[in-house]
Scaffold this motif. Structure first.
Motif, short mmCIF file in Angstrom:
data_model
loop_
_atom_site.label_atom_id
_atom_site.label_comp_id
_atom_site.label_asym_id
_atom_site.label_seq_id
_atom_site.Cartn_x
_atom_site.Cartn_y
_atom_site.Cartn_z
N ASP A 146 -60.01 31.62 5.10
CA ASP A 146 -59.93 32.11 6.48
C ASP A 146 -58.63 31.60 7.07
O ASP A 146 -58.50 30.42 7.40
N ARG A 147 -57.68 32.47 7.24
CA ARG A 147 -56.33 32.03 7.56
C ARG A 147 -56.08 31.88 9.05
O ARG A 147 -54.96 31.52 9.45
N VAL A 148 -57.11 32.11 9.84
CA VAL A 148 -56.91 31.99 11.29
C VAL A 148 -58.22 31.54 11.94
O VAL A 148 -59.29 32.09 11.66
N ALA A 149 -58.13 30.50 12.77
CA ALA A 149 -59.28 30.00 13.53
C ALA A 149 -58.76 29.05 14.61
O ALA A 149 -57.64 28.54 14.53
N VAL A 150 -59.61 28.79 15.60
CA VAL A 150 -59.23 27.81 16.62
C VAL A 150 -59.53 26.41 16.09
O VAL A 150 -58.66 25.56 16.03
N VAL A 151 -60.78 26.16 15.68
CA VAL A 151 -61.19 24.85 15.16
C VAL A 151 -61.75 25.05 13.76
O VAL A 151 -62.67 25.86 13.57
N GLY A 152 -61.23 24.32 12.78
CA GLY A 152 -61.74 24.34 11.42
C GLY A 152 -62.09 22.93 10.97
O GLY A 152 -61.28 22.01 11.11
N ILE A 153 -63.30 22.76 10.43
CA ILE A 153 -63.77 21.45 9.98
C ILE A 153 -64.34 21.62 8.58
O ILE A 153 -65.22 22.46 8.36
N GLU A 154 -63.85 20.82 7.62
CA GLU A 154 -64.31 20.94 6.24
C GLU A 154 -64.55 19.54 5.65
O GLU A 154 -63.75 18.61 5.86
N SER A 155 -65.67 19.42 4.93
CA SER A 155 -65.98 18.18 4.18
C SER A 155 -65.85 16.95 5.07
O SER A 155 -65.21 15.96 4.70
N SER A 156 -66.47 17.01 6.24
CA SER A 156 -66.37 15.92 7.22
C SER A 156 -67.77 15.64 7.76
O SER A 156 -68.14 16.09 8.86
N ASN A 157 -68.57 14.90 6.97
CA ASN A 157 -69.93 14.59 7.38
C ASN A 157 -69.94 13.81 8.69
O ASN A 157 -69.06 12.99 8.95
N GLY A 158 -70.96 14.08 9.48
CA GLY A 158 -71.15 13.32 10.71
C GLY A 158 -70.20 13.68 11.83
O GLY A 158 -70.12 12.94 12.83
N PHE A 159 -69.50 14.81 11.75
CA PHE A 159 -68.59 15.17 12.83
C PHE A 159 -69.38 15.52 14.09
O PHE A 159 -70.54 15.91 14.06
N ASN A 160 -68.70 15.44 15.23
CA ASN A 160 -69.26 15.77 16.53
C ASN A 160 -68.24 16.64 17.27
O ASN A 160 -67.15 16.17 17.61
#
Length: 291
Positions: free
Chosen positions: A69-83
């Motif tokens: 996905d080459r476009v997004a505002v917020v991208g989060i990957e492989s980040s357990n426990g994020f808020n």
């Protein structure tokens, strides 16, 4: 933009960000905030105004799935426990690719025990014309167990979407999309999505693995054009899942074409092809289906 990699306990707090990209150059990856391999990341209190193009998803072109996905505002990957909480995220479309033009406001992959809550997420496409395809997703989730999506206000608006001869439609403007495997709670959200093609407030499938959903106390409005093709679906929630508990939701669905026998318009549905026999407990929901 902000790019965090291998940053445990990173904090992105109380920023005002304006991000503008006017072309759909497919060799460029556009993320306003990107977080990878960063457990317990805290992203809160930010005010983000993004102006981004729609681009075709580049499936299997990178070992890093978020790069597909080459476009997004917020991208989060492989980040357990994020808020991800108390952010104002608004994205407006600036340009449109010719092939499967797609845009995510928030995309999350392979992250467990995490929270997305109390955000305002708005996605507006005033560029795509009626009769043309576009694929919009406010919160797009891949393989996230024990994720809580709570008390967000989600709004999508698009004139895009095609509808042909009361049968086949193209396009999406999904409030929340999930691809298994996942164990996710979706609660207390206000989702309002409107386009001129197929549409859904929540769309979940077990293509990527077994799924377990709890969907409670959400308010959903979905508007689009439903047809007789299984892909021409307008629904409050389409759940191609293994298990689901759906209770206390208020759902209103407006099929804009008017009533045509055999059209796929629903409040709560498992209408398309799925890979497992579901077990659903559906109780005490209020559903208003127009046409």
């Amino acid at each position: 933009s902000i790019n965090v990699k291998n940053g445990a306990n990173a904090k992105i707090l109380n920023n005002t960000i304006t991000y503008i990209f006017l072309s759909f150059a497919n060799n460029v990856i556009n993320y306003v905030i990107r977080v990878k391999n960063s457990p317990n990341a805290l992203i809160t209190g930010n005010n983000i105004n993004a102006y981004l193009p729609l681009k075709e998803v580049a499936y299997y072109t990178s070992a890093d799935q978020m790069d597909w996905d080459r476009v997004a505002v917020v991208g989060i990957e492989s980040s357990n426990g994020f808020n991800l909480s108390y952010n104002n995220i608004e994205v407006n479309v600036t340009a449109v690719d010719n092939s499967y033009p797609t845009l995510d406001a928030v995309i999350v992959l392979f992250s467990e025990n995490a929270y997305i809550g109390n955000n305002n997420v708005t996605e507006i496409d005033n560029v795509t014309e009626e009769g043309s395809a576009n694929y919009l997703y406010a919160i797009d989730v891949y393989s996230c167990n024990h994720l809580n999506i709570d008390n967000n206000t989600i709004k999508l608006r698009s004139m895009g979407g095609s509808f042909i001869n009361n049968t086949l439609g193209t396009s999406t403007a999904y409030g929340i999309q999930l691809t298994g495997g996942h164990n996710v709670t979706i609660a207390n959200n206000d989702i309002d999505t409107r386009n001129n093609g197929p549409n859904a407030g929540i769309y979940s499938q077990n293509f990527g693995g077994p799924t377990n959903l709890t969907i409670v106390n959400n308010t959903i409005y979905a508007e689009g054009n439903a047809g007789s093709s299984s892909w021409s679906l307008v629904t409050g929630m389409e759940l191609q899942d293994n298990y689901g508990y759906i209770a206390g939701n208020k759902i209103k669905v407006y099929n804009k074409q008017g009533y045509v026998q055999g059209s796929n318009a629903y409040g709560i549905s498992f209408s398309q092809y799925g890979m497992a026999a579901p077990i659903f407990n559906i109780t005490n929901n209020c559903v208003n289906l127009i046409n």
